[in-house]
Design an enzyme around this catalytic site. Structure first.
Site, PDB file in Angstrom:
ATOM      1  N   LYS A 159       0.842  -1.193   0.000  1.00 45.57           N
ATOM      2  CA  LYS A 159       0.000   0.000   0.000  1.00 45.57           C
ATOM      3  C   LYS A 159       0.879   1.245   0.000  1.00 45.57           C
ATOM      4  O   LYS A 159       1.846   1.340   0.752  1.00 45.57           O
ATOM      5  CB  LYS A 159      -0.926   0.004   1.218  1.00 45.57           C
ATOM      6  CG  LYS A 159      -1.916   1.172   1.215  1.00 45.57           C
ATOM      7  CD  LYS A 159      -2.929   1.044   2.337  1.00 45.57           C
ATOM      8  CE  LYS A 159      -3.926   2.191   2.294  1.00 45.57           C
ATOM      9  NZ  LYS A 159      -4.978   2.054   3.323  1.00 45.57           N
ATOM     10  N   SER A 235      -9.691   2.738   2.015  1.00 46.39           N
ATOM     11  CA  SER A 235      -8.642   3.452   1.323  1.00 46.39           C
ATOM     12  C   SER A 235      -7.633   2.525   0.636  1.00 46.39           C
ATOM     13  O   SER A 235      -6.797   2.991  -0.144  1.00 46.39           O
ATOM     14  CB  SER A 235      -7.894   4.363   2.294  1.00 46.39           C
ATOM     15  OG  SER A 235      -7.239   3.615   3.296  1.00 46.39           O
ATOM     16  N   SER A 259     -10.798   0.163   5.839  1.00 47.24           N
ATOM     17  CA  SER A 259      -9.983   0.361   4.635  1.00 47.24           C
ATOM     18  C   SER A 259      -9.440  -0.917   4.014  1.00 47.24           C
ATOM     19  O   SER A 259      -8.971  -0.892   2.881  1.00 47.24           O
ATOM     20  CB  SER A 259      -8.818   1.296   4.949  1.00 47.24           C
ATOM     21  OG  SER A 259      -9.262   2.614   5.035  1.00 47.24           O
TER      22      SER A 259
END
EC number: 3.5.1.138
Length: 725
Positions: A159, A235, A259
């Site tokens: 990420k 996210s 997320s």
């Protein structure tokens, strides 16, 4: 999804004081501990899960029918000497790939080349990956030694937010930090490397991880592999899309409000939010709200990753007796609408569990979601000053509106007026609700809900009403009470899609999203199991029960036509489209309840404020999409994009209802992200320039926790923010 935290519980900034600390040594000590991390397999908890990975390891074929692109920028094919095909790679789990590497049936270098080739070919459509590290990944793969790592040689995408890798991009989504790189590698990332993963790049996310969609102004919109007309979530949206599209079998993510689980639900992947404080390298967010983990395509891989990263040695083995009732509900904790599809997904899971001999009891949702979320947003706004801090460090001036997206700006302005007493009160109230939830789990060890209230919304829906966007532009002119109410109101549209995930983070409990449902439009939807603190293994056993009985239901993605150059649009031929009308399914019962509570939401006129800058939705200007390469899907009219099944989808009824009030006028021209998709992948010279600190320079550092995770700017002096008295 919607909250940012700092290492301090209260973070309104009025002044700073620097405290020198030996940060680098501390990180080094923590990282050294990861080398001894071993996979802990409790027999009782792993028997069911191991069964889900007991199928034969993917056979190595001698055919090379899938032409693999070379990892080099010239795009040439891998040598025909390779006996492991792209199809083999896409079908294999992470554990299977590691076994093949260990048995020398394929090399890690070959796997990395395949992963890079797939990513470079398919990412222009999905915009899931924002950087690649080809040379470094291939070098690491070639040098890899087998020391018993559980994920030996398996490619992984990291990420882009909150998980620092030395020398790699570390922007936090800010345009003014586009050239910033990490000065060190975080403990969590080091643990992934120690587990045998080869990191090939970084995935897309929204600015500071504030949202449940990934529509970054800097990087553009990350779209859904099953239908690029829809979001991949947030996210960790790029992570979910990357795993669903088989770029990699596992991608790391982080979760402070959903997320990991939201993208998992919307991309048909498995997403675990572990219990507070049990995973190596977890953030120091207040109350342990943020956790770092990953998304995968199987419960077996998720379980293996959990056991690999687990640090709490006395975690219960996990056991759910059929005599213990399982609670379920399809009610939103905040009273917001839930789609018929989400209800059907839970109903199917309930029927399956009853067939397995379990007792299921329907309950009212035990959490007051409105009360919980108001506390949640207080904590979020109170920490938004990190944007101002970074601007002062980089730009040598206070934060200005054009430095950040609209949501970050609004939270920053609101946070100026949130006191430490208010933040403390919010956490105190959250603790009271957590205590009530703990009592609930004494009676019902498991709570089953939808993961999300609907399938992924259309990328035409910015999840922000135009009147709210206009008010947010002038938020500094509102009173503190009006500011906080606006923050709640503007987030309600997005929250309506994802009201089930936040409580696990605020209470510290584990939650697992499993993809069991696919809509008529071919979009995935997950169900979520929640349990008490440290009952992660019980949740994984339940997930394995579904996986072993073939209840994991993921859409099928067609293989690209190998006989012609890939089309970055991802669209089927128009003349094969059986239904291009865009009309919704006439047989499907409409859900007209998609509107938020009208007493809480001003009427959406749908007309933008002509004098105002569009909101930070992350969407490109439609009039420019076919002229530039700055949009998420180049050269494509996003109103006319059929899905991969060859039909134009209408989305869920909840999506339609919300779209009708929110999708007009809030298209943002802010989404002119810095890197076109084509230039971003395969042309390293066009990636963000890596600017390393000068030798001996003292570089300011801070450790702030956002919805998407924690980010370490670099090691050096730590600045502790004082709170307003």
């Amino acid at each position: 999804m919607l909250a940012q935290e700092s290492i301090l519980e209260t973070t309104v900034q009025t002044e700073t004081e620097s405290v020198t600390t030996e940060t680098s040594q501390t990180v080094a000590n923590l990282e050294s501990e990861t080398t001894s991390q071993t996979v802990m397999q409790e027999k009782e908890s792993s028997s069911a899960i191991a069964e889900s990975s007991s199928r034969n390891v993917v056979a190595v074929t001698t055919e090379t029918t899938n032409e693999i692109q070379n990892s080099g920028t010239d795009g040439k094919a891998v040598s025909a000497e390779s006996v492991f095909s792209e199809a083999d790679y896409k079908q294999a789990t992470a554990l299977e790939l590691a076994t093949l590497v260990r048995e020398k049936k394929v090399t890690s270098e070959e796997l990395v080349k395949i992963a890079l080739a797939i990513t470079k070919r398919e990412n222009p459509t999905l915009n899931a990956v924002i950087t690649l590290r080809e040379e470094a990944a291939l070098t690491e793969a070639k040098a890899l030694q087998d020391t018993g790592q559980p994920f030996l040689g398996v490619p992984l995408l990291l990420k882009g937010l909150g998980q620092s890798l030395k020398g790699e991009s570390n922007t936090n989504g800010f345009g003014f930090l586009r050239d910033q790189v990490a000065g060190g590698t975080s403990t969590f990332v080091k643990a992934l490397q120690n587990a045998g993963f080869i990191i090939i790049g970084q995935t897309n996310y929204p600015e500071l991880g504030w949202k449940n969609i990934s529509d970054s102004k800097l990087y553009g919109v990350s779209v859904n592999p099953w239908n690029p007309n829809h979001y991949s979530g947030g996210s960790s949206g790029g992570a979910g899309a990357s795993v669903a599209a088989a770029f990699v079998p596992i991608a790391s993510g982080s979760d402070a409000g959903g997320s990991i689980r939201i993208p998992a639900s919307w991309t048909g992947t498995v997403g675990l939010k572990p219990s507070r404080g049990v995973i190596i390298g977890n953030s120091n967010s207040a109350k342990g709200q943020t956790v770092h983990f990953g998304l995968s395509r199987t419960v077996a891989d998720t379980n293996a990753l959990f056991e690999t990263l687990l640090t709490k040695k006395d975690l219960p083995a996990g056991h759910l007796s059929q005599a213990q009732p399982i609670a379920y509900t399809t009610e939103s904790p905040a009273g917001t609408p839930v789609s018929a599809e989400a209800k059907e997904a839970v109903a199917e899971a309930v029927a399956f569990l009853k067939d397995q001999g379990y007792t299921l009891v329907e309950v009212k949702h035990p959490v007051d979601g409105e009360r919980l979320m108001k506390n949640y947003y207080t904590v979020a706004a109170g920490s938004a000053g990190i944007a101002d801090f970074m601007a002062r460090q980089k730009l040598k001036r206070p934060l200005e509106r054009n430095d950040v997206e609209l949501l970050t700006w609004a939270l920053f302005q609101t946070g100026k007026n949130i006191t430490s007493e208010e933040t403390t009160a919010a956490w105190t109230d959250i603790a009271l609700q957590a205590q009530a939830m703990d009592e609930f789990y004494q009676q019902y060890p498991i709570l089953l809900t939808p993961t999300t209230a609907a399938t992924a919304p259309s990328i035409d829906n910015p999840l922000l009403k135009p009147e709210h966007a206009a008010q947010m532009e002038k938020i500094d002119q509102l009173s503190p009470a009006e500011q906080k109410q606006l923050i709640y109101d503007q987030w309600l549209t997005a929250f309506t899609y994802t009201p089930f995930t936040q409580q696990a983070n605020l209470f510290g409990h584990p939650a697992l999203s499993v993809p069991t449902y696919v809509s008529k439009e071919g979009l995935p939807l997950g169900i979520q199991f929640n349990s008490a603190l440290n009952e992660d293994r019980t949740l994984l056993q339940l997930g394995a029960l579904f996986e072993n009985n073939h209840k994991i239901n993921q859409p099928h993605v067609e293989e690209p036509d190998k006989d012609k150059e890939p089309d970055a649009s991802g669209e089927p031929e128009k003349d094969k489209d059986p239904n291009a009308s865009g009309e919704p399914d006439k047989d499907k019962e409409p859900d007209a309840s998609g509107e938020p509570d009208k007493d809480k939401e001003p009427d959406a006129s749908g007309e933008p404020d002509k004098d105002k800058e569009p909101d930070a939705s992350g969407k490109p200007d439609k009039d420019k999409e076919t002229k530039t390469s700055e949009g998420p899907i180049e050269g494509k009219d996003q109103n006319q994009n059929p899905d991969k099944a060859g039909k134009t989808t209408s989305g869920s009824s909840l999506d339609n209802s919300l779209n009708s009030s929110a999708n007009q006028g809030t298209k943002s021209t802010e989404s002119t992200h810095a890197f076109s998709n084509k230039s971003m992948i395969g042309k390293q010279e066009q990636l963000p320039k890596k600017v390393l600190p000068k030798a001996g320079a003292e570089v300011p550092s801070t450790f702030w926790i956002v919805l998407g995770g924690a980010f370490l700017v670099t090691s050096g002096t730590i600045y502790i923010r004082k709170t307003r008295k």
